[in-house]
Design a protein around this motif. Structure first.
Motif, PDB file in Angstrom:
ATOM      1  N   LEU A   1       0.780  -0.990   0.063  1.00  0.00           N
ATOM      2  CA  LEU A   1       0.162   0.008   0.075  1.00  0.00           C
ATOM      3  C   LEU A   1       0.958   1.293   0.100  1.00  0.00           C
TER       4      LEU A   1
ATOM      5  N   GLN B   1      -8.487  -2.602  -0.400  1.00  0.00           N
ATOM      6  CA  GLN B   1      -8.881  -1.204  -0.603  1.00  0.00           C
ATOM      7  C   GLN B   1     -10.228  -0.914  -1.002  1.00  0.00           C
TER       8      GLN B   1
ATOM      9  N   SER C   1      -7.179   9.415   1.493  1.00  0.00           N
ATOM     10  CA  SER C   1      -6.130   8.415   1.120  1.00  0.00           C
ATOM     11  C   SER C   1      -5.697   8.367  -0.256  1.00  0.00           C
TER      12      SER C   1
ATOM     13  N   SER D   1      -4.011   5.031  -1.510  1.00  0.00           N
ATOM     14  CA  SER D   1      -4.913   4.074  -1.851  1.00  0.00           C
ATOM     15  C   SER D   1      -5.720   4.636  -2.985  1.00  0.00           C
TER      16      SER D   1
END
Length: 220
Positions: free
Chosen positions: A34, A79, A116, A119
């Motif tokens: 990630l 995600q 995010s 993500s």
């Protein structure tokens, strides 16, 4: 009397069972994926760099993942599930008000992306640049989102098909438009405010909801 054969005891390290240690190592690679895929992109990251980030050796990488692509897909699907779960939760809180559901879902979706960036890059940029198999996985995710929207639509407007409207086509159009907006927004560095992106996408949903409401004589 015949003695029962004792089962071999599982070896533990500092009180942790082998399968738990393996799950912990896999999780460290997920976190590394990630962080690195989300900041530098899939094509700019090597297995060695993933191992360095996870503070583990390549032996342990291949213990859990066949290759970089397998790790990417695992991170991508996590995600997807995280964001989808948050959106569905916000939508359900507003049942059965279709307009409130749409607005809340869109707000949660776009705020989640903005909060995010790592993500978001995985979800909407690199997933389309790896290979056809990964792109197909993305298509299946989009199709699943359309399916959720279609189910909500049919539950709120059960007579919609009788009036000549197809919930599947409309759901594909609405989800597709939001995905396309998200891709450009993420790739452009989130230049527009969240509220502007949300409100413009909501305008599409509001138009469809208004059409459904008129054609089915069901309050929107």
């Amino acid at each position: 009397m015949e003695q029962l054969e004792e089962k071999p005891k599982r070896r533990t390290f500092r009180g942790i069972a082998p399968e738990d240690r393996q799950r912990e190592r896999r999780e460290r690679f997920m976190e590394a994926g990630l962080a690195l895929y989300g900041s530098r992109g899939y094509h700019g990251v090597t297995v060695k760099e993933l191992c360095t980030e996870a503070k583990l050796t390549e032996r342990y990488f291949y213990e859990s993942f066949k290759d970089r692509e397998a790790l990417f897909l695992a991170v991508y699907l996590r995600q997807v599930e995280t964001l989808r779960g948050r959106v569905l939760e916000s939508i359900r809180r507003h049942l059965p008000d279709a307009r409130a559901m749409a607005r809340a879902g869109l707000d949660t979706f776009f705020r989640g992306l903005r909060e995010s960036p790592t993500s978001s890059r995985i979800l909407f940029v690199d997933v389309l640049s790896i290979n056809p198999a990964v792109t197909e996985q993305s298509r299946q995710v989009t199709s699943g989102l359309s399916g959720f929207l279609m189910q909500f639509s049919e539950s709120l407007y059960p007579q919609v098909r009788e009036k000549g409207l197809d919930p599947a086509i409309l759901a594909n159009g609405l989800i597709g438009s939001c995905i396309n907006v998200a891709m450009h927004w993420v790739d452009g560095g989130f230049a527009q405010p969240v509220e502007a992106v949300r409100d413009n996408c909501y305008a599409l949903f509001e138009a469809v909801i208004a059409s459904w409401s008129v054609k089915t004589s069901t309050p929107g």
